[in-house]
Every structure is written in C-alpha cells, then in structure tokens.
Scaffold this active site. Structure first.
Site, PDB file in Angstrom:
ATOM      1  N   ARG A  77       0.848  -1.196   0.000  1.00 33.67           N
ATOM      2  CA  ARG A  77       0.000   0.000   0.000  1.00 33.67           C
ATOM      3  C   ARG A  77       0.883   1.244   0.000  1.00 33.67           C
ATOM      4  O   ARG A  77       1.989   1.232   0.522  1.00 33.67           O
ATOM      5  CB  ARG A  77      -0.886   0.018   1.253  1.00 33.67           C
ATOM      6  CG  ARG A  77      -1.995  -0.993   1.172  1.00 33.67           C
ATOM      7  CD  ARG A  77      -3.133  -0.624   2.110  1.00 33.67           C
ATOM      8  NE  ARG A  77      -3.563  -1.832   2.777  1.00 33.67           N
ATOM      9  CZ  ARG A  77      -3.149  -2.207   3.970  1.00 33.67           C
ATOM     10  NH1 ARG A  77      -2.325  -1.456   4.662  1.00 33.67           N
ATOM     11  NH2 ARG A  77      -3.563  -3.320   4.491  1.00 33.67           N
ATOM     12  N   HIS A 425     -21.271  47.409  -3.162  1.00 36.88           N
ATOM     13  CA  HIS A 425     -22.389  47.651  -2.247  1.00 36.88           C
ATOM     14  C   HIS A 425     -23.093  46.350  -1.850  1.00 36.88           C
ATOM     15  O   HIS A 425     -23.267  46.050  -0.668  1.00 36.88           O
ATOM     16  CB  HIS A 425     -23.371  48.610  -2.933  1.00 36.88           C
ATOM     17  CG  HIS A 425     -24.574  48.953  -2.112  1.00 36.88           C
ATOM     18  ND1 HIS A 425     -25.756  48.258  -2.215  1.00 36.88           N
ATOM     19  CD2 HIS A 425     -24.765  49.886  -1.154  1.00 36.88           C
ATOM     20  CE1 HIS A 425     -26.627  48.768  -1.366  1.00 36.88           C
ATOM     21  NE2 HIS A 425     -26.050  49.771  -0.708  1.00 36.88           N
ATOM     22  N   ARG A 588     -19.157  56.226  12.555  1.00 36.57           N
ATOM     23  CA  ARG A 588     -18.508  57.016  11.501  1.00 36.57           C
ATOM     24  C   ARG A 588     -19.477  58.058  10.978  1.00 36.57           C
ATOM     25  O   ARG A 588     -20.616  57.745  10.652  1.00 36.57           O
ATOM     26  CB  ARG A 588     -18.073  56.116  10.354  1.00 36.57           C
ATOM     27  CG  ARG A 588     -17.526  56.932   9.203  1.00 36.57           C
ATOM     28  CD  ARG A 588     -17.060  56.087   8.074  1.00 36.57           C
ATOM     29  NE  ARG A 588     -18.176  55.575   7.284  1.00 36.57           N
ATOM     30  CZ  ARG A 588     -18.007  54.742   6.257  1.00 36.57           C
ATOM     31  NH1 ARG A 588     -16.798  54.329   5.952  1.00 36.57           N
ATOM     32  NH2 ARG A 588     -19.048  54.322   5.582  1.00 36.57           N
ATOM     33  N   GLU A 715      -7.799  56.248   5.323  1.00 32.98           N
ATOM     34  CA  GLU A 715      -8.165  55.492   4.128  1.00 32.98           C
ATOM     35  C   GLU A 715      -7.704  56.173   2.850  1.00 32.98           C
ATOM     36  O   GLU A 715      -8.043  55.757   1.758  1.00 32.98           O
ATOM     37  CB  GLU A 715      -9.665  55.175   4.099  1.00 32.98           C
ATOM     38  CG  GLU A 715     -10.575  56.318   4.416  1.00 32.98           C
ATOM     39  CD  GLU A 715     -12.052  55.905   4.466  1.00 32.98           C
ATOM     40  OE1 GLU A 715     -12.404  54.798   4.072  1.00 32.98           O
ATOM     41  OE2 GLU A 715     -12.852  56.751   4.912  1.00 32.98           O
ATOM     42  N   THR A 737      -9.253  49.948   4.962  1.00 28.79           N
ATOM     43  CA  THR A 737      -8.411  49.369   3.903  1.00 28.79           C
ATOM     44  C   THR A 737      -9.149  49.139   2.595  1.00 28.79           C
ATOM     45  O   THR A 737      -8.529  48.805   1.599  1.00 28.79           O
ATOM     46  CB  THR A 737      -7.784  48.053   4.389  1.00 28.79           C
ATOM     47  OG1 THR A 737      -8.799  47.287   5.024  1.00 28.79           O
ATOM     48  CG2 THR A 737      -6.650  48.312   5.342  1.00 28.79           C
ATOM     49  N   ASN A 738     -10.483  49.332   2.593  1.00 28.25           N
ATOM     50  CA  ASN A 738     -11.183  49.231   1.302  1.00 28.25           C
ATOM     51  C   ASN A 738     -10.779  50.415   0.432  1.00 28.25           C
ATOM     52  O   ASN A 738     -10.277  50.249  -0.678  1.00 28.25           O
ATOM     53  CB  ASN A 738     -12.701  49.246   1.493  1.00 28.25           C
ATOM     54  CG  ASN A 738     -13.176  48.105   2.368  1.00 28.25           C
ATOM     55  OD1 ASN A 738     -12.503  47.078   2.461  1.00 28.25           O
ATOM     56  ND2 ASN A 738     -14.310  48.287   3.014  1.00 28.25           N
ATOM     57  N   ASP A 739     -11.002  51.605   0.972  1.00 29.72           N
ATOM     58  CA  ASP A 739     -10.615  52.783   0.205  1.00 29.72           C
ATOM     59  C   ASP A 739      -9.102  52.895   0.092  1.00 29.72           C
ATOM     60  O   ASP A 739      -8.585  53.305  -0.950  1.00 29.72           O
ATOM     61  CB  ASP A 739     -11.193  54.045   0.864  1.00 29.72           C
ATOM     62  CG  ASP A 739     -12.611  54.308   0.387  1.00 29.72           C
ATOM     63  OD1 ASP A 739     -12.806  54.325  -0.842  1.00 29.72           O
ATOM     64  OD2 ASP A 739     -13.511  54.466   1.232  1.00 29.72           O
ATOM     65  N   CYS A 801     -10.696  48.556   9.862  1.00 27.22           N
ATOM     66  CA  CYS A 801     -12.139  48.318   9.757  1.00 27.22           C
ATOM     67  C   CYS A 801     -12.576  48.041   8.322  1.00 27.22           C
ATOM     68  O   CYS A 801     -13.764  47.943   8.041  1.00 27.22           O
ATOM     69  CB  CYS A 801     -12.931  49.474  10.354  1.00 27.22           C
ATOM     70  SG  CYS A 801     -12.640  51.029   9.504  1.00 27.22           S
TER      71      CYS A 801
END
Ligand code: PEP
Ligand code: MG
Length: 841
Positions: A77, A425, A588, A715, A737-739, A801
C-alpha cells in the site's frame, strides 16, 4: 534482516520511522504496533528506496521478502507524507501461484482460493503489465473458471506465463507503484492538492490477512464518530468474505456494524472480534489523539488491524471532534483550536448547499457573502418586498445594488448581481446582514428589461423561476438545492470561548443597524468598530427626508430638515448603545457622496419632483449638479463634513443625546466618533472644533456630563503618510483598507471585479487585494501610519475596519503591526476570533 537498513525497515515499536522519510501510513502503523494492536507483520520502504525503484535500481527486495514467513502472501500500500496527496491503489495477494492455490484450496475452500488468485492476476495485469482493464470484462463463471479465463487472458496479451515467484512478483509490483507515482497525471493531481513537486512516496509491504475462508471472515472499516455531525456513533462497513476496499464499494451485501433491526450485524456475528475492535478504536483515539477510522480484517473470528486513517469529516464534525477530544483531556484546548480551520467556521454560520447534492450550475461569480438560499427570481427591490410579504422566498437580481435596494435586500433570501467585486455595495451589505450574495456573475447574460437571465449554456430563467445562490463558492444553480442548516450549537460556542481566552487582539464588528449589533453581540464582539451611519438613511421614510435635505437651498433650510432626521438618528444610536451594553461603539460620520441618495432614472426623478413639490427640471438640474466624474474621489467623507457642516453637526448631536439616554438606564457609554476619508490635518481640526462645540452645547442644555473619543479613518495614502500630524488631534486611527487599497492601487473597488480573476490568473496580483490585504504595498502604508501615529501620540488606539478585518492572513499582519483590534462583518467575528487565537498560540 532489514532492521538496520534505512531503505527498508521492519515496522517495530522502536524502528526509526518518520512521516518525512517513510510517509504517514508507515508512521501510523508503527504507532499501532507500539500500542500492541494485532497488526500483521509490516515492512516500510522509505521515499528514497521507492525513488530508486522508479529508476529501476532495485533495493534489496530479497531482504524485504526475508522478513516474512516463507508461505506468507503479501500486500503493498502507498504511504505518502500527506494521505490527501493520494498514491497508487493497493495490490493484494502477492505471492499466490499455482502451488499456493492448491494448498489454499484445502484450507480456505476452492472458490475462495481461486478468488484470491484471480484478484491478484487481474490487478497485476492492470498495474504491472499495464493491460487494459476491459479485457477482464467477459470473465465469468465460478471461481475456478474465472481464474482460468483471467490467466489465459494475461498470457495471451503478454505472451508470457504468469510469474510464479513471490520475489519476482513483489519486485514488479513495487516498481510499478513507484513509476505510477512519478507519472505526469499523478504528479499534477497531487500538486493541485498542495503537494510539493518532489513529494516522496513510501510503500508499506504487509503480510496478508485474507478476509476469506472458513468461519467468520471479512474486512471493513469502523470509526467511533459520525463523519457528518461529529457526534459519537459507531459507523463503518463490513463485508463477509471480502478483502481490501470491497466493503466500501457497492453496498448490497455489507453488514451493519452494530445491532440493527434491519439485518445482520458484525456485533452479533462476531461479538468478541467486535468488542475487541471497538476497544482498539477507543485506544487509537486516545493514544493517537485523533478520531481514527480503523481498517480491519476478521479471519476465522480473529481480528487484524491493517491500518488507521484520520476520520474524514465535515466542517461541523471537525469542530465537534476537536472539542470532544479536548473535553476528554486527550488534547489541550489550544490544540483543539489549532485543529479547526478558521474559514471552515463560515460553513457553520450559514445555511449551506448540502455537500452531497448534485449541482446544476448555471452561472458563476464572486462569492461575496457566504451561505446559500433558494428562491424565485425577482428583478426589483419592490418585487422582493412584495414577495416577502407573500411569505415567498425570492432571489433579488440586479445589475448592481444601490442604497435604494436595501429594503429589497432585507426582504430577499439571496442577492445576485451582474457587476461588482468583493467590496461592492451588494457584497458589503450582504456580509453585514448575513445574506448570501454572488456578485460579478459575468458569465451569465442579464436582461433586466425582459426579466431574464441566461446561463452560458443558453438556458434562460425568468421572473418567478426558482434558482439557488451559493454565496460560499460563487455558484448559481438551477432550481432548489438540498440545504443544510447552520450549526451554532454548544460545541461551537465552547470553541469560541476558548478562542476568546487566548486571542490577544480584540475583535469588533462592523454593524450599522440594531439587528447587526445584536448579531455582533451574540458573537461576543468586543464592540462596534464601524457603524456606517449613511446606511441608516436608506429606509424609504428617511430617504425622502434625506433628499429634502439635499435639495435645501440654504444652511438654514438644511438645518430645519435635519431637525427631522435628528430624532431618528438619536434612536438608532441609543439602540446600538443599549445592545452593546457599554462595549465601545465607533460611529462614523456621514461618508458617501450625496448623489447616491438621488434617483438616477427619469421615473424616480419624476416621483421625487412630485414628493418634494418641485418642477422636474429642478430635480434634474440638482441631480446633474451633484454628479461627479469620480464620485469615490469627489465630494464625500470629511469633504462633505467641511463644506456642508450641518450634517455632521446633526449627527454629533444625535450621538451625544443618545449617549445620555443610553447611559441613564444602562452601562455608561463613551461614544467614539470617527471622521472618514481624511487626507489633511486641518480637516480634523475643523471637525474636532465643531464636534467639541456640539458636545459642550449638549452638556449645557442637559446638565449631564459625558466624554467622547474622536478618531480618524485612515483610508487615503496621504492620511497614512501624515499620521504623525493627524494623531495628536485624535484618540484613535482606524485603517479603512477598502478605500486605502482602492487609492493605493488606483483601482476602483466597484469595477475591479471585471478583470480581477484575469489578473490573478496571470499572476499580476497573487490574490484579489480587496479580499486579502496587500501586505507589501497597502501594508507598508499601514505600518508607516501606525508607527508615525504612535510616535506622535503614544498609546493611540490602532485598528482596521476595512473588509480585510475578517481575513485570517490580514489579521496576522494587523497583529504583527501591533493593532489593538480588527473590525469585520458580524458573521465573520467567529472566524476572525479563531484566527486571532491561532496566532496567539
Ligand atoms: C474602508 O474604506 O475601508 C471602509 C471601511 O469604509 P467603506 O467601505 O464604507 O468605504
Ligand atoms: Mg471607506
């Protein structure tokens, strides 16, 4: 003896055998031998030895054979480092030949003995001589006839007699297995599973335990837990008069393991062997510190343990098994935490398509919010609400969603969009409210006017047709799929409590509504790290007031309209504060460009003109006046706050009045007020002055004292670079950190979805940077910002955030940079918490 030869090692309690040199199966067998379990005699061949076999340099096969009794038959095996990497199939009954057949016919019976020989001839023909398996399709008749036909077919094809010598047979089998491992397709297959290019194969040669013959004979597998739920339950399969994997293939003849009213069971047929077997399984669990599936053979009532493999398990079973092992003090709590993949927790948090279901995939997009749901297709938010009112599950399909769709999203069971990426969105709202969502389904055609979507294979689905959206893997399926419910049970909660105890970075949630906050609270989030207040204005009742505010000509008029929004916002905040019971809540201030609140189409504009009692031309002029070439880089965030100060003033007042209201009957509240999209120090100074003035006014009016913390959202790249001059004016910096990713790359978060997969495929980006933090580029800005901010204001609170806050790799980075907390969608809090715990262990 081969004991001292590192190439081939007799498996004993003390032989030097490691995963890295002999593979997992050999190592496991040694453990079983150490436990004194009835394991047939076994010799392990190292990776090195097998490697040389592949090059036709035979190690000393005589020495291997010499380890076994003269008349023993053998099996081989595979033993790879990780069992998931696969390997060639087992070959059984090596050593059988015409002479042995005669002897075995006496002890086992003719039929059984011939069966063993036939199996070997056929597997030798296919695996070693590389003959076509189809050539045995016509073999039939009783045992002896089948054997004669098989031998004849072999000899005809190879023009050679079937080899009779055991050593010759074994050498050929070993070499063929080594070669199979090195074949291109096997190599590609295992590399796809994460194996390194030069992954080694070990082989295990074991004395056969037949599983056929007189008395109770057979083979099977047994485990002590249910693979699907992880609950304690003896499960497995056993088949009388069988070998190898026979019991696992085809189910007609398999017996039950435990007593069962439906039929015969192993427990009744061989009670002693069964009792021994379950005892061994329990011992293996304790000593191997893992739930194991036991491979066994019963030979005339006597039990042999051939092998043990880690029990295959679903995500929910993985949690339950780890927690139970820790409860039984077999592993530590830390080990239990380390054994659960943070990502697999998402499967427990949401309904899933049952993994056993066949999927009829009609489209694919980005898996934007996990979980799955079935419903009838609708194309507008209004239809979605109507559908919900009828109690009918629906899937809302849009080109992309906008604030106007929020109510429809709440009413839908899932959302599917043609456009958008992981931070669009629909994606952000979907994750926020736990709504399954697939975005950017670019391989389907969307005809919203006709109310149709078309799959890549041409099938068309219209309003009212049923589809399933799987937000966990981005698939769209035709019809209703079998579902599996979320599993937020006691074991899950216990694991989370243990994670909480060891994690050294806090986890907050991004929550905009009381419902979100409640979810966050239920997952024991350490507060709200981001409340996007604009989401509170999407309610239709408020949207009209919001629009009136936008249409106000003077500051005076605007203030008057905002007066009407004030109590609504105050209520929102009061509820959030109450739900969070003294945990920090970071609010915010208003962020998006105002045009997002105005209708884009003529019909909507006409409706608005009517509602506001204005000429349509005024409305159109206003909409045009607010439109921007690059709205994400235009008049939004703090820029609005500075130029249209009344909005922030209203929000600050609502926050402070809510602070007083919530503190009156609950835990004292210290609200956090956060300014979005800052790029210059002066912006902070201006807003701070204004917010301070509102605080003073509210204190004066009410005679109640309170404090608040002011913070800045970092941001824009400039805010990160200038953190040193911004920090002295605030108590915290939270990296959006998105923007920040959008602006660092110059990459639109709403449009990047169109080419992201192409970019990742071509290796331009290792991953979607909106999904996994780009630690090299964006990360450097985070690091700089954190350092400069901390230097200017020691002790300043640092956090993230953006959506990355819920991503395990990104959390590792944030922790390494010394952030105080990460904030993510409520449903990702458990994932983030487990990831944080694992980093701390
Ligand atoms: C961000 O930009 O990272 C952020 C959290 O804000 P938003 O996603 O609302 O722009
Ligand atoms: Mg932002």
């Amino acid at each position: 003896a081969v004991q001292n030869n590192s190439d081939t090692t007799l498996v004993t309690a003390t032989a030097p055998i490691a995963n890295e040199s002999h593979g997992g199966r050999a190592k496991c067998l040694q453990r079983l031998v150490r436990l004194d379990l009835p394991v047939p005699r076994t010799v392990a061949l190292s990776f090195d030895a097998v490697h040389r076999l592949g090059d036709a340099q035979l190690p000393n096969v005589d020495a291997v054979v010499a380890e076994f009794p003269e008349d023993a038959m053998l099996c081989v095996r595979p033993s790879s480092e990780d069992p998931d990497w696969g390997g060639p199939g087992a070959v059984l009954n090596i050593g059988i030949n015409d002479a042995r057949l005669k002897e075995l016919s006496k002890s086992l019976g003719e039929e059984a003995a011939a069966g063993l020989y036939t199996r070997f001839v056929q597997s030798y023909a296919v695996n070693v001589a590389r003959l076509d398996p189809d050539m045995f399709d016509d073999v039939n008749g009783d045992g002896r006839a089948a054997l004669a036909q098989s031998l004849q077919a072999y000899e005809q094809e190879t023009e050679e007699a079937f080899p009779q010598d055991r050593t010759t047979q074994l050498s050929a089998v070993l070499r063929s297995m080594a070669r199979a491992w090195n074949g291109t397709s096997a190599r590609l297959l295992r590399q796809a599973k994460g194996a390194p290019a030069d992954a080694g194969l070990g082989l295990v040669v074991q004395e056969m335990a037949f599983g056929v013959g007189s008395g109770q004979c057979g083979s099977g597998v047994l485990q002590l837990v249910n693979s699907d739920t992880g609950a304690p339950q003896i499960t497995g399969r056993y088949l009388s008069q069988s070998q190898g994997r026979d019991a696992l293939e085809g189910d007609a003849a398999a017996l039950y393991l435990t007593k069962d009213p439906r039929g015969e069971s192993l427990e009744e047929l061989a009670p002693e062997a069964f009792a021994e077997l379950t005892e061994h399984a329990a011992l293996m669990r304790r000593k191997l510190r893992e739930e194991m599936q036991v491979e066994f053979v019963i030979e005339d009532g006597r039990l042999h343990i051939l092998d043990g493999v880690r029990v295959a398990r679903s995500s929910r079973a993985a949690v339950r098994i780890s927690v139970a092992l820790a409860d039984d003090k077999i592993i530590t709590r830390e080990e239990a935490l380390m054994r659960v993949q943070p990502r697999t927790l998402t499967e427990l948090l949401h309904r899933q398509v049952d993994p056993r279901t066949k999927r009829d995939v009609i489209g694919r997009g980005i898996a934007a919010s996990p979980g799955a749901a079935t419903g009838k297709i609708v194309f507008t938010a209004t239809e979605a609400q109507a559908s919900a009112a009828r109690g009918e599950a629906c899937i809302l399909i849009r080109r992309e969603t906008s604030p106007e769709d929020i109510r429809g999203m709440h009413a839908a069971a899932a959302v599917l969009t043609e456009r958008g990426g992981i931070t669009s969105h629909a994606a952000v709202i979907g994750r926020g409210i736990g709504l399954p969502c697939v975005v950017g389904a670019s391989n389907m055609r969307f005809n919203l006017r006709k109310g149709q979507i078309t799959a890549s294979d041409g099938r068309t689905f219209s309003t009212g047709d049923e589809i399933t959206v799987d937000g966990s893997n981005g698939q769209v399926l035709a019809g209703a799929a079998q579902m599996r419910e979320a599993a937020l049970d006691d074991t899950f909660n216990r694991l989370m409590t243990w994670a909480e105890e060891v994690a050294d970075i806090k986890i907050r949630a991004n929550a905009d509504t009381p419902a979100d906050a409640q979810t966050a609270r239920n997952f024991n989030a350490h507060g709200i790290g981001l409340c996007r207040t604009e989401h509170m204005f999407f309610d239709p009742g408020r949207l009209t007031v919001m629009r009136e505010m936008i249409f106000a000509e003077t500051g005076e008029d605007r203030r008057a309209v905002l007066e009407r929004l004030l109590p609504m916002q105050r209520d929102d905040f009061t509820q959030l504060f109450r739900i969070m019971q003294g945990q920090p809540v970071c609010i915010r201030l208003f962020d998006p460009p105002l045009h997002e609140f105005l209708p884009g189409d003529k019909a909507g504009q006409r409706e608005l003109a009517e509602a506001l009692n204005l000429p349509l031309s005024d409305v159109i002029r206003r909409v045009e006046g607010l439109s921007e070439y690059n709205p994400m880089l235009g008049m939004r965030g703090v820029r609005l706050g500075v130029t249209v100060p009344e909005i922030y003033e209203m929000q600050a007042r609502a926050i402070f009045e809510a602070t007083i209201a919530a503190s009156r009957d609950g835990e004292p509240v210290v609200p956090e007020v956060m300014i979005p999209l800052v790029s210059a120090r002066r912006e902070v100074e201006l807003i701070k002055t204004s917010v301070d003035a509102i605080a003073a006014a509210v204190r004066n009016e009410t005679g109640v004292q309170f404090t608040y913390r002011l913070g800045v959202m970092v941001e824009t790249p400039r805010a990160a670079l200038r953190a040193g001059e911004i920090a002295p004016h605030c108590s915290f910096l939270s990296f959006g950190t998105n923007d920040l990713t959008q602006m660092t790359y110059g990459l639109s978060r709403d449009d990047a979805g169109r080419f992201m997969s192409n970019y990742v495929q071509q290796g331009v980006f290792p991953e979607d940077p909106f999904h996994v933090l780009d630690t090299d580029g964006v990360g450097e800005l985070l690091q700089l910002g954190a350092e400069r901010g901390r230097k200017a204001r020691p002790g300043i609170t640092l956090s993230i955030c953006g959506e990355h806050g819920g991503n395990p790799e990104s959390i590792a980075f944030c922790r390494a940079v010394g952030f105080d907390y990460v904030s993510c969608s409520p449903f990702r809090v458990p994932v983030a918490r487990l990831a944080a715990a694992q980093l701390a262990i």
